[in-house]
Design a protein around this motif. Structure first.
Motif, short mmCIF file in Angstrom:
data_model
loop_
_atom_site.label_atom_id
_atom_site.label_comp_id
_atom_site.label_asym_id
_atom_site.label_seq_id
_atom_site.Cartn_x
_atom_site.Cartn_y
_atom_site.Cartn_z
N THR A 225 29.13 30.30 -1.79
CA THR A 225 28.40 31.48 -1.35
C THR A 225 29.00 32.11 -0.10
OG1 THR A 225 26.90 30.19 0.04
CG2 THR A 225 26.26 30.52 -2.27
N ALA B 126 23.84 32.90 -5.45
CA ALA B 126 23.33 31.75 -4.70
C ALA B 126 22.14 31.09 -5.37
CB ALA B 126 22.94 32.20 -3.28
N GLU C 150 24.24 36.68 -0.13
CA GLU C 150 24.22 35.39 -0.83
C GLU C 150 23.85 35.59 -2.30
OE1 GLU C 150 22.96 32.38 2.80
OE2 GLU C 150 21.40 33.50 1.75
N SER D 194 28.41 31.24 2.88
CA SER D 194 27.36 31.28 3.89
C SER D 194 26.93 29.87 4.25
CB SER D 194 26.15 32.08 3.38
OG SER D 194 25.40 31.30 2.45
#
Length: 300
Positions: free
Chosen positions: A252, A237, A232, A254
């Motif tokens: 990201t 991030a 990340e 994620s």
């Protein structure tokens, strides 16, 4: 130091009430008219010389501008030919209470930006706090106020020198905590550390040495620390824009957005791939002008 003394003495009789005051969250952005990667001054640029698409970069920047405009006012400074990194205006300064601590860029490739930034801030009526040429300091890239706006976190080790920390903090007579960055991929504090309005901290622990992590953990309880993974972090991030409950960040790949939403934030993810090639994401593309109190207390 003589430059600083001159700046302060000329401004000492000035009515501080006349300095710019913003009742709404307000940011400065710079359109990517001249954005490109013409040199390598951070690890992200390596292998990306002249690879960004200017058309795609403009499309991505306009989407970021649109998302930020939903929750904040935006002022513009126009880029200059030959200054491809000027779009990363978040590195230009730290602003609080109408006082601007201007950057003293480490690399010659960015130092020419300083006169254009100085002129913009002077015209807008801000009080300038100059940094000596020999004292490298790169704005909100490496110095961030906490959510309350009464404590400054500052980084050193890659682009900003330790000696600048006390000097910058003196602009607002505030306390400062110094953090040492040890991973060259996270060359600015804003790539790995983001104090959020709700009192949380978004950060990548692997970017810091052990004494710095101890300072962070002393200031933020485990409940308030949001550690991102290395994957990340390498998608920038932590390089987020935070306005009240709103968070704008690059994609990201994620579940970070969902984790933030579970904590009460509203999250907008924007594809900023062309700017990541140059070493920046959402936060690097916008500089906060309004006081932290105004920015963080905003409700969309």
């Amino acid at each position: 130091m003589s430059t600083i003394g001159t700046t302060v003495s000329k401004s000492s009789a000035r009515n501080f009430a006349s300095l710019p005051h913003f009742d709404r969250p307000t940011y400065l952005m710079c359109p990517p008219e001249w954005y490109d990667i013409n040199y390598v001054i951070n690890p992200w640029m390596a292998g990306n010389l002249h690879r960004p698409s200017r058309d795609l970069a403009f499309t991505q920047w306009k989407e970021l501008h649109s998302q930020l405009q939903r929750v904040a006012d935006i002022r513009l400074i126009h880029g200059q030919q030959g200054l491809p990194d000027m779009v990363f205006v978040g590195h230009a300064a730290v602003v609080q209470h109408g006082i601007v601590a201007l950057s003293s860029f480490a690399h010659p490739q960015r130092q020419t930006e300083e006169r254009h930034l100085r002129r913009w801030f002077e015209t807008a009526g801000f009080l300038l706090w100059e940094t000596p040429r020999e004292t490298a300091f790169e704005g909100e890239g490496d110095a961030l106020f906490n959510a309350a706006g009464d404590h400054l976190w500052a980084a050193h080790g890659v682009r900003t020198c330790l000696q600048s920390h006390r000097h910058i903090a003196d602009a607002w007579h505030t306390e400062v905590s110094s953090l040492h960055l040890i991973d060259p991929r996270f060359y600015h504090l804003d790539t790995c550390f983001a104090p959020l309005a709700g009192g949380h901290l978004l950060y990548f622990p692997g970017a810091f040495d052990k004494p710095s992590l101890a300072r962070i953990e002393a200031a933020y309880t485990p409940k308030m620390r949001i550690a991102v993974t290395e994957a990340e972090a390498t998608h920038f991030a932590c390089n987020v824009i935070n306005v009240g409950q709103e968070i704008i960040l690059g994609q990201t790949g994620s579940d970070l957005g969902g984790r933030l939403e579970a904590l009460g934030y509203n999250v907008a993810e924007v594809n900023l791939s062309e700017f990541i090639r140059g070493g920046g994401s959402a936060k690097a593309l916008a500089l906060r002008l309004s006081d932290t109190r105004v920015t963080h207390q905003a409700r969309g």
